[in-house]
Write a protein that holds these residues in place. Structure first.
Motif, PDB file in Angstrom:
ATOM      1  N   UNK A  10      50.104 -68.273  60.573  1.00 50.67           N
ATOM      2  CA  UNK A  10      50.826 -69.293  60.734  1.00 50.67           C
ATOM      3  C   UNK A  10      51.342 -70.090  59.403  1.00 50.67           C
ATOM      4  N   UNK A  11      50.232 -69.951  58.506  1.00 49.23           N
ATOM      5  CA  UNK A  11      50.438 -70.717  57.295  1.00 49.23           C
ATOM      6  C   UNK A  11      50.529 -69.397  56.043  1.00 49.23           C
ATOM      7  N   UNK A  12      51.705 -68.812  56.449  1.00 48.13           N
ATOM      8  CA  UNK A  12      51.858 -67.412  55.352  1.00 48.13           C
ATOM      9  C   UNK A  12      52.077 -67.869  54.169  1.00 48.13           C
ATOM     10  N   UNK A  13      52.165 -67.295  53.290  1.00 46.99           N
ATOM     11  CA  UNK A  13      52.617 -67.418  51.724  1.00 46.99           C
ATOM     12  C   UNK A  13      54.102 -67.107  51.873  1.00 46.99           C
ATOM     13  N   UNK A  14      54.808 -67.519  50.834  1.00 42.03           N
ATOM     14  CA  UNK A  14      56.217 -67.002  50.399  1.00 42.03           C
ATOM     15  C   UNK A  14      56.429 -65.678  50.523  1.00 42.03           C
ATOM     16  N   UNK A  15      55.648 -64.891  49.943  1.00 46.62           N
ATOM     17  CA  UNK A  15      55.433 -63.401  49.773  1.00 46.62           C
ATOM     18  C   UNK A  15      55.238 -62.757  51.169  1.00 46.62           C
ATOM     19  N   UNK A  16      54.278 -63.199  51.955  1.00 43.22           N
ATOM     20  CA  UNK A  16      54.405 -62.585  53.338  1.00 43.22           C
ATOM     21  C   UNK A  16      55.286 -62.811  54.047  1.00 43.22           C
ATOM     22  N   UNK A  17      55.998 -63.881  54.062  1.00 36.61           N
ATOM     23  CA  UNK A  17      57.117 -64.409  54.738  1.00 36.61           C
ATOM     24  C   UNK A  17      58.470 -63.145  54.408  1.00 36.61           C
ATOM     25  N   UNK A  18      58.201 -62.859  53.296  1.00 33.81           N
ATOM     26  CA  UNK A  18      59.525 -62.076  52.562  1.00 33.81           C
ATOM     27  C   UNK A  18      59.316 -60.787  52.924  1.00 33.81           C
ATOM     28  N   UNK A  19      57.868 -60.133  52.981  1.00 32.70           N
ATOM     29  CA  UNK A  19      57.415 -58.584  53.429  1.00 32.70           C
ATOM     30  C   UNK A  19      57.890 -58.685  54.925  1.00 32.70           C
ATOM     31  N   UNK A  20      57.527 -59.721  55.678  1.00 33.99           N
ATOM     32  CA  UNK A  20      57.584 -59.543  57.212  1.00 33.99           C
ATOM     33  C   UNK A  20      59.273 -59.497  57.498  1.00 33.99           C
ATOM     34  N   UNK A  21      60.021 -60.293  56.824  1.00 32.52           N
ATOM     35  CA  UNK A  21      61.233 -60.347  56.830  1.00 32.52           C
ATOM     36  C   UNK A  21      61.931 -59.015  56.557  1.00 32.52           C
TER      37      UNK A  21
END
Length: 339
Positions: free
Chosen positions: A92-103
């Motif tokens: 839930x507290x993802x990093x900007x990089x994690x959000x980008x990879x998931x997207x």
């Protein structure tokens, strides 16, 4: 089944109801007020659906788990249940990089015909849902609340937008509020609906590891994206990789592992009367069309699955593409329409 028939069976013939064996063996004490409330909710809006265990639209993969929910409340497009899906979960507290990879991974999976399934939580869940919504592809949000309860509230846009091509699903009655014990319980549905679970970022105490464990117990694939050894948000993924999860660097790492389970899912759906209104004998090159999945299918796979010569395969693939049944994509072909 009307209300009178349902009441009759609940009272006198519970064994005749389409309920899991574990529930049938327990003491059934019907609450008819809840039955009436559920049916009234279903009739209130056109996009309200009740999916019972014997419904042709009940997901075949979900039926295979040890404790499938006997009833699903669904808002949105129920056809979203027909697509092979992959769960994408994480912090839930993802990093900007994690959000980008998931997207990015969710976008590429959706383009390849894989439905995106998650829990509509903050962070990785929301990023995965948004990716599918942004390109008008199906996504399913499995809620730990009632299907009419938006949680978290900041995901109101995702909740509303997802219902166009996808849906929100819950086993809880529509008015059920957030309760901490319900979220781990709903995780078995997230993993049970899918051909595999991908964890993008997770701490060692993350609920995403519960979903991954359930996926493993259900015989589904488990994938994990590696991260920095200095990041707490990657410790859970690294633990999964040590335990045998498939390391993911690109979408091809996922697609090459889930093809067989995707075919099972699609074959199960093809056997059901509700898919399409055309007879198989009326379909163009039906045996070849059955060899092309909703994810990228290589020419070699089509040839092997169909048993036809490559010359005939290429000729018929071109005809199917011209008729709008399939589309050429990098790495092969994908199915565009259900038969």
């Amino acid at each position: 089944m009307d209300v009178a028939e349902l009441r009759q069976r609940l009272t006198h013939e519970p064994q005749a109801l389409p309920l899991p064996e574990s529930l049938l063996q327990s003491h059934l004490s019907p609450d008819y007020a809840l039955v009436d409330a559920a049916l009234a909710w279903q009739q209130a809006e056109d996009n309200h659906h009740l999916i019972s265990f014997d419904d042709p639209d009940y997901p075949p993969l979900l039926k295979q788990i040890n404790d499938p929910p006997p009833l699903l409340f669904l808002k949105g497009n129920r056809d979203a249940l027909l697509f092979p899906g992959l769960a994408i979960v994480g912090s839930r507290r993802a990093t900007p990089g994690g959000l980008k990879v998931a997207y990015q991974l969710a976008t590429e999976l959706a383009i390849n015909g894989v439905g995106i399934i998650s829990g509509m939580a903050l962070g990785i869940d929301g990023s995965a849902h948004k990716a599918a919504i942004d390109i008008d592809k199906p996504s399913i949000a499995v809620l730990g609340t009632g299907v009419d309860v938006i949680y978290p509230k900041r995901h109101r846009h995702i909740y509303n937008s997802i219902q166009k091509d996808g849906c929100v699903v819950s086993e809880f009655w529509p008015s059920v509020k957030p309760y901490s014990g319900n979220f781990p319980k709903r995780n078995r549905i997230i993993s049970g609906l899918t051909i595999g679970t991908l964890v993008v970022e997770a701490t060692l105490k993350s609920g995403s590891l519960i979903t991954a464990r359930l996926a493993n117990e259900q015989g589904r694939e488990v994938f994990a994206v590696p991260g920095s050894v200095l990041s707490e948000q990657s410790e859970g993924c690294h633990q999964l990789l040590r335990d045998g999860a498939k390391l993911v660097e690109s979408v091809s790492d996922i697609l090459e592992e889930v093809t067989a389970l995707s075919y099972f899912h699609l074959e199960e759906l093809k056997a059901r009367h509700h898919i399409g209104g055309e007879n198989a004998s009326d379909l163009p090159f039906s045996s070849l069309l059955a060899s092309v999945g909703y994810e990228a299918t290589t020419i070699d796979d089509v040839v092997e699955h169909s048993g036809k010569t490559i010359e005939l395969v290429l000729e018929q693939l071109l005809e199917l593409e011209l008729q709008g049944w399939i589309s050429a994509v990098p790495g092969g072909y994908i199915r565009l329409k259900r038969s």
